[in-house]
Design a protein around this motif. Structure first.
Motif, PDB file in Angstrom:
ATOM      1  N   CYS A   1     -38.531   2.402  49.980  1.00 48.43           N
ATOM      2  CA  CYS A   1     -39.941   2.499  49.558  1.00 48.43           C
ATOM      3  C   CYS A   1     -40.283   3.891  49.046  1.00 48.43           C
ATOM      4  O   CYS A   1     -41.437   4.171  48.720  1.00 48.43           O
ATOM      5  N   LEU A   2     -39.265   4.779  48.989  1.00 47.31           N
ATOM      6  CA  LEU A   2     -39.485   6.145  48.463  1.00 47.31           C
ATOM      7  C   LEU A   2     -39.588   6.083  46.940  1.00 47.31           C
ATOM      8  O   LEU A   2     -38.753   5.463  46.292  1.00 47.31           O
ATOM      9  N   ASN A   3     -40.624   6.717  46.382  1.00 45.40           N
ATOM     10  CA  ASN A   3     -40.863   6.682  44.936  1.00 45.40           C
ATOM     11  C   ASN A   3     -40.389   7.937  44.221  1.00 45.40           C
ATOM     12  O   ASN A   3     -40.129   8.960  44.856  1.00 45.40           O
ATOM     13  N   PHE A   4     -40.364   7.885  42.877  1.00 46.89           N
ATOM     14  CA  PHE A   4     -39.909   9.021  42.058  1.00 46.89           C
ATOM     15  C   PHE A   4     -40.780  10.266  42.261  1.00 46.89           C
ATOM     16  O   PHE A   4     -40.340  11.381  42.029  1.00 46.89           O
ATOM     17  N   ASP A   5     -42.063  10.084  42.714  1.00 48.47           N
ATOM     18  CA  ASP A   5     -42.955  11.236  42.897  1.00 48.47           C
ATOM     19  C   ASP A   5     -42.831  11.854  44.289  1.00 48.47           C
ATOM     20  O   ASP A   5     -43.570  12.769  44.647  1.00 48.47           O
ATOM     21  N   GLY A   6     -41.911  11.313  45.113  1.00 54.50           N
ATOM     22  CA  GLY A   6     -41.711  11.870  46.456  1.00 54.50           C
ATOM     23  C   GLY A   6     -42.523  11.146  47.514  1.00 54.50           C
ATOM     24  O   GLY A   6     -42.336  11.367  48.708  1.00 54.50           O
ATOM     25  N   GLY A   7     -43.449  10.253  47.086  1.00 53.67           N
ATOM     26  CA  GLY A   7     -44.278   9.521  48.045  1.00 53.67           C
ATOM     27  C   GLY A   7     -43.673   8.178  48.422  1.00 53.67           C
ATOM     28  O   GLY A   7     -42.600   7.804  47.943  1.00 53.67           O
ATOM     29  N   PHE A   8     -44.373   7.465  49.300  1.00 50.42           N
ATOM     30  CA  PHE A   8     -43.929   6.141  49.742  1.00 50.42           C
ATOM     31  C   PHE A   8     -45.060   5.141  49.525  1.00 50.42           C
ATOM     32  O   PHE A   8     -46.239   5.495  49.621  1.00 50.42           O
ATOM     33  N   GLY A   9     -44.683   3.888  49.278  1.00 53.64           N
ATOM     34  CA  GLY A   9     -45.669   2.813  49.152  1.00 53.64           C
ATOM     35  C   GLY A   9     -45.501   1.794  50.263  1.00 53.64           C
ATOM     36  O   GLY A   9     -44.731   2.009  51.208  1.00 53.64           O
ATOM     37  N   CYS A  10     -46.194   0.648  50.135  1.00 51.32           N
ATOM     38  CA  CYS A  10     -46.135  -0.327  51.240  1.00 51.32           C
ATOM     39  C   CYS A  10     -44.911  -1.237  51.165  1.00 51.32           C
ATOM     40  O   CYS A  10     -44.488  -1.776  52.189  1.00 51.32           O
ATOM     41  N   ILE A  11     -44.364  -1.412  49.948  1.00 50.03           N
ATOM     42  CA  ILE A  11     -43.089  -2.142  49.786  1.00 50.03           C
ATOM     43  C   ILE A  11     -42.313  -1.420  48.681  1.00 50.03           C
ATOM     44  O   ILE A  11     -42.902  -0.602  47.970  1.00 50.03           O
ATOM     45  N   PRO A  12     -41.033  -1.725  48.471  1.00 48.47           N
ATOM     46  CA  PRO A  12     -40.291  -1.031  47.410  1.00 48.47           C
ATOM     47  C   PRO A  12     -40.996  -1.188  46.062  1.00 48.47           C
ATOM     48  O   PRO A  12     -41.418  -2.291  45.698  1.00 48.47           O
ATOM     49  N   GLY A  13     -41.160  -0.083  45.337  1.00 48.49           N
ATOM     50  CA  GLY A  13     -41.788  -0.114  44.012  1.00 48.49           C
ATOM     51  C   GLY A  13     -43.302  -0.003  44.033  1.00 48.49           C
ATOM     52  O   GLY A  13     -43.925   0.147  42.986  1.00 48.49           O
ATOM     53  N   ALA A  14     -43.928  -0.056  45.207  1.00 52.30           N
ATOM     54  CA  ALA A  14     -45.401   0.014  45.271  1.00 52.30           C
ATOM     55  C   ALA A  14     -45.867   1.477  45.187  1.00 52.30           C
ATOM     56  O   ALA A  14     -45.158   2.397  45.611  1.00 52.30           O
ATOM     57  N   GLU A  15     -47.077   1.667  44.653  1.00 52.86           N
ATOM     58  CA  GLU A  15     -47.654   3.003  44.406  1.00 52.86           C
ATOM     59  C   GLU A  15     -47.672   3.868  45.685  1.00 52.86           C
ATOM     60  O   GLU A  15     -47.993   3.382  46.779  1.00 52.86           O
ATOM     61  N   SER A  16     -47.382   5.148  45.504  1.00 57.75           N
ATOM     62  CA  SER A  16     -47.466   6.087  46.632  1.00 57.75           C
ATOM     63  C   SER A  16     -48.911   6.192  47.113  1.00 57.75           C
ATOM     64  O   SER A  16     -49.838   6.245  46.299  1.00 57.75           O
ATOM     65  N   HIS A  17     -49.071   6.209  48.429  1.00 56.85           N
ATOM     66  CA  HIS A  17     -50.419   6.279  49.022  1.00 56.85           C
ATOM     67  C   HIS A  17     -50.299   7.100  50.308  1.00 56.85           C
ATOM     68  O   HIS A  17     -49.352   6.915  51.085  1.00 56.85           O
ATOM     69  N   ALA A  18     -51.271   7.997  50.548  1.00 56.05           N
ATOM     70  CA  ALA A  18     -51.162   8.905  51.704  1.00 56.05           C
ATOM     71  C   ALA A  18     -51.022   8.156  53.029  1.00 56.05           C
ATOM     72  O   ALA A  18     -50.307   8.607  53.928  1.00 56.05           O
TER      73      ALA A  18
ATOM     74  N   MET B   1     -41.244  18.049  46.854  1.00 58.90           N
ATOM     75  CA  MET B   1     -42.041  17.232  45.937  1.00 58.90           C
ATOM     76  C   MET B   1     -43.146  16.505  46.714  1.00 58.90           C
ATOM     77  O   MET B   1     -44.296  16.434  46.299  1.00 58.90           O
ATOM     78  N   LEU B   2     -42.771  15.968  47.881  1.00 61.94           N
ATOM     79  CA  LEU B   2     -43.750  15.246  48.710  1.00 61.94           C
ATOM     80  C   LEU B   2     -44.823  16.208  49.232  1.00 61.94           C
ATOM     81  O   LEU B   2     -46.017  15.874  49.250  1.00 61.94           O
ATOM     82  N   GLY B   3     -44.410  17.412  49.612  1.00 66.09           N
ATOM     83  CA  GLY B   3     -45.372  18.429  50.051  1.00 66.09           C
ATOM     84  C   GLY B   3     -46.382  18.720  48.953  1.00 66.09           C
ATOM     85  O   GLY B   3     -47.592  18.799  49.196  1.00 66.09           O
ATOM     86  N   TRP B   4     -45.885  18.857  47.710  1.00 66.41           N
ATOM     87  CA  TRP B   4     -46.782  19.100  46.569  1.00 66.41           C
ATOM     88  C   TRP B   4     -47.733  17.929  46.365  1.00 66.41           C
ATOM     89  O   TRP B   4     -48.938  18.113  46.194  1.00 66.41           O
ATOM     90  N   TRP B   5     -47.169  16.716  46.381  1.00 68.22           N
ATOM     91  CA  TRP B   5     -47.994  15.514  46.166  1.00 68.22           C
ATOM     92  C   TRP B   5     -49.112  15.491  47.215  1.00 68.22           C
ATOM     93  O   TRP B   5     -50.269  15.231  46.895  1.00 68.22           O
ATOM     94  N   LEU B   6     -48.759  15.797  48.459  1.00 67.28           N
ATOM     95  CA  LEU B   6     -49.750  15.736  49.545  1.00 67.28           C
ATOM     96  C   LEU B   6     -50.799  16.832  49.406  1.00 67.28           C
ATOM     97  O   LEU B   6     -51.992  16.577  49.575  1.00 67.28           O
ATOM     98  N   CYS B   7     -50.390  18.056  49.085  1.00 71.67           N
ATOM     99  CA  CYS B   7     -51.412  19.115  49.039  1.00 71.67           C
ATOM    100  C   CYS B   7     -52.273  19.004  47.778  1.00 71.67           C
ATOM    101  O   CYS B   7     -53.402  19.490  47.757  1.00 71.67           O
ATOM    102  N   GLU B   8     -51.771  18.291  46.763  1.00 71.48           N
ATOM    103  CA  GLU B   8     -52.616  18.026  45.586  1.00 71.48           C
ATOM    104  C   GLU B   8     -53.716  17.004  45.876  1.00 71.48           C
ATOM    105  O   GLU B   8     -54.577  16.746  45.034  1.00 71.48           O
ATOM    106  N   ARG B   9     -53.704  16.459  47.069  1.00 73.18           N
ATOM    107  CA  ARG B   9     -54.780  15.530  47.471  1.00 73.18           C
ATOM    108  C   ARG B   9     -56.067  16.301  47.790  1.00 73.18           C
ATOM    109  O   ARG B   9     -57.131  15.734  47.903  1.00 73.18           O
TER     110      ARG B   9
END
Ligand code: GRG
Length: 339
Positions: A176-193, A219-227
């Motif tokens: 469920c890990l995405n190209f942007d470093g985040g995770f979604g609810c199933i494989p391929g699903a949008e990253s969400h905090a 990358m995940l740290g960046w994605w999270l702090c950009e929130r």
């Protein structure tokens, strides 16, 4: 910042600037007492989690003694489904992993873990695991990384992790890990905090955070702090969304697990949380000026706890993975991995 921001303007002359502890305790202890209201009837389906939010928040504010613990324990027993081993949100509803975790968390907090039939609970959780390692939330088949977290958290609290296939469960999370470093609810699903918290929490509890290489962690740290939004200082759950107090938990806890909580501007965020308090009724809303509720009150207080700006005599330390008072996790000797 790669995406445009949607944000709110806070009228600083009208919002609270101090922590309104007594009002929050009164708000929480008075919540849900009138059983004949529209709001009470329409929140049946999540009541067990509601009780967990209340108990946890009151404990963090040194006020757990204000609630009727026997009444709550009796309620939980009424929600136990001995045929499956799981718990439902309220009597006569189906059991579900979401409410099973809330029930277990409350019983642990009230020091009544002896009431849990561990063997039955383990078989309930085990039969929800699928061949790909994922977990269904209940017998009706929805799959979500939230349910992987709930399964692992329940088992960790009753010291029974070994009853499920941890390798396969971990593979599902990693899928469920995405190209942007985040995770979604199933494989391929949008990253969400919220899902990121569940996946990092899962990896922390099974001590497999090393599956995330250095560049993914950054990358995940960046994605999270950009929130964090420039104007209000509040956090959103994904790009182009409005700030919401509950992400003070999902985002900060995730950053804490990654060892990067200092990547957030804590002064701006704490002002946003304080501004979301209701100075008449007590409680926190999703954002300043909206109606407060126990969900946002808990995650406002847990956010402030993680920011570490109040003394422990005011807000107790919260555990960043299990979202329970840290002293309980320490007392039980529960170990988890933090980077
Ligand atoms: C023990 C704290 C704890 C949790 C148990 C249930 C669970 C595990 C985690 C839930 C994680 C999650 C998905 C949180 C997000 C909740 C939320 C506010 C969802 C709203 O989603 P949208 O899409 O909102 O309506 P946005 O903010 O994206 O517009």
């Amino acid at each position: 910042m790669g995406t445009p921001q949607r944000d709110i303007t806070i009228d600083t002359s009208k919002v609270p600037k101090d922590l309104l502890i007594e009002k929050h305790c009164a708000f929480l202890t008075g919540y849900g007492h009138s059983h004949n209201t529209y709001e009470y009837g329409t929140t049946d389906y999540l009541r067990m989690s509601g009780i967990y939010w209340l108990c946890t928040c009151l404990d963090l504010l040194h006020s757990l003694k204000l609630i009727d613990q026997e009444y709550i324990i009796d309620y939980i027993q009424k929600c136990y489904d001995k045929n499956s081993g799981g718990y439902s949100p309220c009597p006569n509803h189906d059991p579900h992993l979401l409410y099973t975790l809330s029930a277990v968390q409350i019983l642990v907090q009230l020091n009544r873990i002896d009431l849990i039939d561990k063997q039955n609970l383990c078989s309930y959780i085990k039969q929800l695991q699928q061949d790909d390692g994922s977990f269904m939330g209940d017998q009706w088949g929805e799959i979500d990384t939230r349910f992987s977290f709930c399964a692992i958290a329940c088992l960790k609290l009753i010291d029974s992790l070994d009853v499920i296939d941890i390798d396969r469960a971990t593979n599902f999370i990693m899928n469920c890990l995405n190209f942007d470093g985040g995770f979604g609810c199933i494989p391929g699903a949008e990253s969400h905090a919220g899902q990121i918290y569940c996946c990092l929490g899962f990896l922390s509890l099974v001590q497999r955070l090393d599956n995330l290489d250095l560049s993914t962690r950054n990358m995940l740290g960046w994605w999270l702090c950009e929130r964090q939004l420039d104007k209000s200082g509040g956090l959103n759950g994904r790009p182009e969304k409005l700030p919401d107090v509950c992400y003070s938990w999902w985002v900060l806890a995730s950053l804490k697990i990654l060892g990067k909580i200092q990547w957030i501007n804590s002064e701006k965020l704490s002002k946003f949380i304080l501004a979301s308090q209701d100075d008449e009724t007590g409680g926190c809303a999703d954002r300043p000026g909206n109606i407060p509720d126990p969900f946002h009150t808990l995650f406002g207080i847990t956010g402030l706890s993680l920011l570490n700006i109040y003394d422990e005599n005011i807000i107790k330390k919260v555990n960043p993975v299990l979202c329970m008072p840290e002293y309980i996790i320490q007392k039980m000797g529960i170990k988890m991995q933090l980077l």
